[in-house]
Design a protein around this motif. Structure first.
Motif, short mmCIF file in Angstrom:
data_model
loop_
_atom_site.label_atom_id
_atom_site.label_comp_id
_atom_site.label_asym_id
_atom_site.label_seq_id
_atom_site.Cartn_x
_atom_site.Cartn_y
_atom_site.Cartn_z
N TRP A 3 48.12 13.65 23.94
CA TRP A 3 47.67 14.02 25.28
C TRP A 3 46.77 12.97 25.89
CZ3 TRP A 3 42.42 14.47 25.90
CH2 TRP A 3 41.63 14.83 24.80
N PHE A 4 46.02 12.24 25.05
CA PHE A 4 45.11 11.26 25.64
C PHE A 4 45.88 10.12 26.32
CE2 PHE A 4 42.40 7.49 25.58
CZ PHE A 4 41.34 7.97 26.34
N ALA A 5 47.04 9.78 25.78
CA ALA A 5 47.85 8.72 26.40
C ALA A 5 48.18 9.09 27.85
CB ALA A 5 49.12 8.52 25.60
N TYR A 6 48.49 10.36 28.07
CA TYR A 6 48.82 10.80 29.43
C TYR A 6 47.58 10.87 30.32
CZ TYR A 6 53.60 11.75 28.08
OH TYR A 6 54.89 11.60 27.67
N VAL A 7 46.45 11.28 29.74
CA VAL A 7 45.21 11.32 30.52
C VAL A 7 44.86 9.91 30.98
CG1 VAL A 7 42.71 11.75 30.37
CG2 VAL A 7 44.32 13.40 29.41
N LEU A 11 44.63 8.60 34.82
CA LEU A 11 43.42 7.98 35.37
C LEU A 11 43.77 6.70 36.13
CD1 LEU A 11 40.76 8.37 32.53
CD2 LEU A 11 40.68 9.32 34.84
N PHE A 12 44.69 5.92 35.54
CA PHE A 12 45.11 4.69 36.22
C PHE A 12 45.84 5.02 37.52
CE2 PHE A 12 44.00 2.41 32.47
CZ PHE A 12 43.86 1.10 32.86
N LEU A 13 46.64 6.09 37.47
CA LEU A 13 47.43 6.46 38.66
C LEU A 13 46.55 6.83 39.84
CD1 LEU A 13 50.52 8.53 37.46
CD2 LEU A 13 50.40 6.16 38.21
N VAL A 14 45.37 7.39 39.55
CA VAL A 14 44.46 7.76 40.64
C VAL A 14 44.13 6.52 41.48
CG1 VAL A 14 42.11 8.57 41.14
CG2 VAL A 14 43.49 9.72 39.41
N GLY A 43 51.26 2.15 39.57
CA GLY A 43 51.08 1.59 38.23
C GLY A 43 50.40 0.23 38.32
N LEU A 44 50.02 -0.26 37.15
CA LEU A 44 49.23 -1.49 37.11
C LEU A 44 49.97 -2.68 37.72
CD1 LEU A 44 46.43 -1.82 35.94
CD2 LEU A 44 47.44 -2.53 33.78
N ALA A 94 56.95 6.42 25.65
CA ALA A 94 57.12 5.38 26.67
C ALA A 94 56.68 5.87 28.04
CB ALA A 94 58.58 4.94 26.72
N LEU A 95 56.67 7.17 28.26
CA LEU A 95 56.36 7.68 29.61
C LEU A 95 54.97 7.30 30.10
CD1 LEU A 95 58.13 11.16 29.66
CD2 LEU A 95 58.90 9.00 30.61
N PRO A 96 53.91 7.53 29.30
CA PRO A 96 52.59 7.11 29.80
C PRO A 96 52.51 5.59 29.99
CG PRO A 96 52.43 7.94 27.54
CD PRO A 96 53.80 8.25 28.02
#
Lengths: 330, 430
Positions: free
Chosen positions: A304-308, A312-315, A320-321, A260-262
């Motif tokens: 790990w890809f979920a967090y990446v 990317l969105f956070l940048v 958040g969205l 749920a974190l990502p």
């Protein structure tokens, strides 16, 4: 169209549905954070505890039986009857409401006005307590959870689409995932109607906007906290049931919080639609990456890809969205 | 006067707090009854503890010396496992059985330096089978590479000895444990001409949709699984969902307990797993466990686990340690052995029909002999199959030998590399 094209579509559909399951866990976090600013570390354990309680009630298991047996030398395990699923769900919900009351009565009440990090630390303690309490109450063995939902690939869809291309075996979609999506949609609509059109829902939103102002017009913060923790308990029950039906109810269920974190990072901590959309983006993103790039780099990319993806969105959108933009006066 | 009273009280307190009573053989149990793997750790720990309780109650211990199990909770965490080792090694601990490959890797240099033996039955570092390099580590009766080979041998049997061009997918826990069989399977793929597909699953394995969609697309002939905990239950459920034939789905022995198949219900029927010991309770030792331990109210758990795969495994490990202690007592002519003497006992352990029958384990496990050079035994393993209707595992093969022509060079190579990295001069076992 080639088989690869259809398989890509299949991966996307399955990613969307898996994402909905992630969203179910993320929703609980959002509800509590929105109303009280508390990041509830115990949300994953709440899902575990709710599922343990549901299956324990269904099977007529005597709570704390091993403890009672070791103290009194008895040999208790079950009451000898089973409960219909609907009754067990209602009772499990009652237990989660009681849990919400106890959390407010014995933890949150004493932490009003404390720094958010103190409240976060309290929920860490709560998580460990609940895990041990759940073990003591229902035991650590793996329990089969059957709430009557169908499992396995959807035969109709599979046979209707089989042979659309050479080497294509038809779309595979798990019936349980279809049901989970349906339940999640109903849940989100219900939560939105509740928060928009009921007096209590409006009070929740008022507290979320400005709890000082809400208190000044007579809204009881304590009552709101009990309600919001009860709602989070309800969402935890739904999430625990869906995940528990897939794997059996066991203590690793609490780790679904990691998924749920990502979703929260991407969708924002304060938005119910954000949790849903975020979950679906994470679900599709990780599944597509694993399908297309995973085989080239050894696989096991999803965690790990979920967090990446979320980073990317956070940048571009740190809140958040769908999160609320943070504006602070200095 | 006051000072002498104080000294008396202090002396009494020290005596009371002393963890070991004179004349006790200490067997530490690094268990995990909490955390995500608790459902598996609990029956293993129960079986281990109950067997030593049986020895105390029925036989008065081992060689006239009572045994004592000191349990330390690791939660399957490597860090906590190392803490448990450090906190219990000073209590006279005779042999460590950490029940985790991750903890095993961390303890190998420590037990060697402290001259305490470590027994990793069916897990841990495979090349520790080379006793010339790993003097204090034992991994009999079977290790992961032997397990991989027995799985392939079983597939060869099913395919009338020809698996050229077939595809075997390895679905594995993406950890040191899960990656252990890859090297062996690659060597066997080269030898037998099958294609190997690797499908890693990240911890804990609650979500495996991608892997099973790939299996459905690519349709491998067999799936071999190296899973643990929730990964097993989810994999078996997903296999059932995509209608993968269960008799072509074979798990390692850590993917073959009742916990793994029961959540999938009838759909798990026919699923296979390897094992290095028998299943069920049809052995004389269980009558004694019932009489002296369970009925006497001295069981570590509720007694409901007795006879399950993981309970039996814990009990089997305890039996091997106890038999090694007997060998050590005999070799050194003392009843109260040291960890170093226990190491000698493990290195000279012989399990045969006669010995096994005498202790109620006749036919429970394979026969084997440990030696200075071979700490791993012959690696015999059998295949068990789940009968969902009757809720029980059935052994469907005899204990089969692995392909040591392929495995022994790998063990030699890996252990030589370990010796070179750690400046170890291999012992002369001749």
């Amino acid at each position: 169209m080639s088989a690869d094209f259809y398989y890509t579509i299949e991966v996307i559909i399955n990613g969307l549905m898996t994402g909905v399951l992630y969203s179910l866990v993320a929703l609980g976090f959002v509800l509590i954070f929105k109303a009280s600013g508390v990041f509830n570390y115990a949300q994953g354990v709440m899902a575990l505890f709710a599922a343990l309680t549901l299956v324990g009630l269904q099977n007529g298991q005597i709570p704390f039986a091993p403890l009672i047996n070791s103290i009194f030398g008895t040999n208790l395990s079950t009451f000898g009857w089973t409960l219909p699923t609907v009754v067990a769900i209602v009772l499990a919900l009652g237990v989660m409401v009681l849990f919400a009351y106890l959390v407010e009565r014995y933890i949150l009440r004493y932490l009003v006005g404390q720094d958010p990090v103190i409240l976060f630390m309290a929920t860490i303690g709560l998580a460990y307590f609940m895990e041990g309490f759940g073990d003591l109450m229902w035991g650590a063995d793996i329990k089969k959870l059957d709430v009557g939902l169908p499992q396995g690939g959807n035969v109709w869809l599979e046979s209707a689409t089989e042979g659309w291309a050479e080497g294509f075996y038809g779309f595979y979609i798990d019936n349980l995932d279809i049901w989970a999506t349906f339940i999640a949609v109903v849940l989100v609509i219900g939560l939105m109607v509740f928060s928009q059109y009921t007096k209590t829902g409006r009070a929740l939103r008022a507290v979320a906007d400005d709890n000082q102002a809400a208190m000044s017009v007579g809204i009881s913060l304590r009552a709101i906290w009990v309600i919001v923790w009860s709602l989070a308990g309800f969402v935890a029950l739904v999430a625990g049931t869906m995940w528990g039906a897939k794997s059996g109810v066991q203590f690793s269920l609490s780790l679904i919080a990691l998924k749920a974190l990502p979703v929260l990072m991407l969708g924002g901590f304060t938005s119910i639609p954000g949790a849903i959309v975020g979950g679906m983006i994470i679900g599709v993103g990780e599944k597509l990456f694993e399908y297309s790039i995973g085989p080239m780099i050894g696989g096991a990319t999803e965690n790990w890809f979920a967090y990446v993806l979320a980073l990317l969105f956070l940048v571009f959108r740190p809140q958040g969205l769908f999160g609320e933009k943070i504006i602070e006066r200095v | 006067m006051k000072l002498s009273k104080l000294a008396l009280v202090a002396a009494a307190a020290i005596t009371a707090a002393s963890p070991i009573l004179a004349g006790e053989l200490v067997f530490p149990s690094l268990s995990y009854r909490t955390g995500p793997y608790a459902a598996n750790g609990t029956p293993v720990a129960d079986g281990f503890a109950d067997y030593f309780t049986l020895l105390n109650e029925r036989d008065g211990g081992i060689g006239g010396v009572m045994t004592k199990v000191i349990e330390c909770e690791t939660g399957y965490s490597t860090e906590k496992g190392v803490e448990c080792y450090e906190s219990t090694k000073g209590e006279g601990s005779l042999v460590y059985m950490p029940l985790s490959t991750g903890i095993t890797y961390q303890l190998i240099p420590k037990v060697t330096a402290d001259d305490i033996p470590m027994l990793t039955t069916g897990y841990g570092r495979t090349s520790a089978a080379n006793g010339a390099v790993f003097s204090n580590v034992f991994n009999f009766p079977a290790n992961y590479w032997q397990g991989a080979s027995v799985a392939v041998n079983h597939i060869l049997d099913q395919e009338n000895g020809d698996i050229k061009g077939k595809t075997i997918a390895l679905l594995y826990h993406n950890s040191a444990y899960g990656k252990e069989p890859i090297r062996t399977l690659e060597a066997l793929a080269e030898k037998h001409g099958f294609d190997l597909t690797l499908l890693p699953v990240d911890h804990p394995g609650q979500e495996q949709k991608s892997q099973w969609l790939q299996i459905r697309r690519e349709r491998p002939d067999y799936v071999v699984m190296w899973g643990w905990g929730v990964m097993n239950q989810v994999a078996i459920q997903e296999a059932a969902n995509i209608k993968f034939p269960m008799d072509k789905f074979i798990g390692i022995w850590w993917s073959g307990s009742e916990n793994d198949v029961i959540p999938a219900g009838a759909a798990a029927d026919g699923y296979k797993a390897l094992t290095f010991h028998a299943v069920g309770t049809d052995f004389p030792v269980f009558e004694d466990i019932q009489k002296y331990v369970v009925d006497a109210g001295k069981a570590a758990g509720t007694g409901e686990n007795v006879g399950t795969v993981l309970y039996n495994r814990g009990m089997y490990g305890a039996m091997l340690a106890a038999e090694a202690a007997k060998v050590a007592q005999k070799m050194h002519g003392v009843a109260e052995i040291t960890p170093s003497q226990m190491r000698d006992g493990l290195e000279n352990l012989v399990m045969n029909d006669e010995i096994a029958a005498a202790i109620g384990f006749g036919g429970f496990g394979p026969n084997f002999e440990v030696s200075c050079a071979n700490h791993g035994g012959p690696g015999l393993a059998a295949v068990q199959q789940w009968d969902a209707a009757n809720q029980k595992w059935n052994l469907i093969t005899d204990f089969m030998a692995p392909d040591m022509d392929v495995i022994q060079p790998l063990i030699d190579e890996d252990s030589a590399a370990y010796a070179a990295e750690n400046n170890i001069t291999p012992r002369d076992c001749n």
